[in-house]
Motif scaffolding. Sequence first.
Motif, short mmCIF file in Angstrom:
data_model
loop_
_atom_site.label_atom_id
_atom_site.label_comp_id
_atom_site.label_asym_id
_atom_site.label_seq_id
_atom_site.Cartn_x
_atom_site.Cartn_y
_atom_site.Cartn_z
N LYS A 1 1.17 9.52 -6.49
CA LYS A 1 1.73 10.90 -6.51
C LYS A 1 2.38 11.22 -7.84
N GLU B 1 -3.58 1.06 6.20
CA GLU B 1 -3.22 2.47 6.38
C GLU B 1 -2.41 2.65 7.65
N ARG C 1 0.65 4.29 -2.70
CA ARG C 1 0.54 5.73 -2.38
C ARG C 1 1.56 6.56 -3.16
N GLN D 1 0.84 -1.20 0.00
CA GLN D 1 0.00 0.00 0.00
C GLN D 1 0.88 1.26 0.00
N LEU E 1 -7.41 5.79 -4.59
CA LEU E 1 -6.79 6.83 -3.76
C LEU E 1 -7.07 8.21 -4.36
#
Length: 251
Positions: A118, A186, A114, A110, A169
């Motif tokens: 980006k 998370e 993330r 995860q 996301l």
Amino acid sequence: MAAPSFPLWTARVLTLFPDMFPGSLGQSLSGKALKNGIWGLETVDIRDFARDKHRSVDDAPFGGGAGLVMRPDVLTDAIEATVRRSLPDGTQVGDMPCLYLSPRGRLLTQARVRELAKAQCVTFVCGRYEGVDERALESSGVEEVSIGDYVLSGGEPAATVIIDSVVRLLLGVVGDPATLDEESFEEGLLEYPQYTRPREWRDREVPEVLLSGHHDRIKAWRRQQAERITEQRRPDLWSDYASGKNKGSAD
Ligand code: ADE
């Protein structure tokens, strides 16, 4: 929300089977977001870079063995041409992640998802057959990524999984970010159990604490359940979490 003039994030997929996309990504929330231009999808047919009239992309492995191997020249031409092509807003994608999907790759987490979210663009290289010539991977500097310790028939379903995990996301960013806060991984824990109506079903009751309206008690109960489930099912995650917790309490 008004559609952005350019997608927040673009997936570029190099594949021999472009018709496999968007596939399931064209449905539900990700499909709606794709139509609304929140994220973008470009497919590149690796076969378009074949050099002969038969459009061949693979050949027998040196040293013998079953199956066919994707040729380094064809695949590298496809990767290099794709990386050279700028995004619709003129941005170059040269420094952005380029992943080759393979059971031999580093396991997706995860945290990596993330990071991928980006980047403005992520390129996914999907191999087929028995693999691709190693020199193509070395010379193009792709990052090998696996979605789990099992073997798929090609990289396309793995690319779909990764794109899905990134797009949700992005949707959290443009929608309600709170929905992402308490989910599995998370905080290094699996998710606590959820319940809805009816309160009693097949002789099973919803845990009393969830009906109490007492937010602190509910939060504590959920944390305890998440810890119990993680410890039982994922000793690897549990030991990381437990050592992080010990460090926190020692400070
Ligand atoms: N291609 C085949 N199997 C795979 C896996 N487990 N992960 C990523 N790509 C793959």
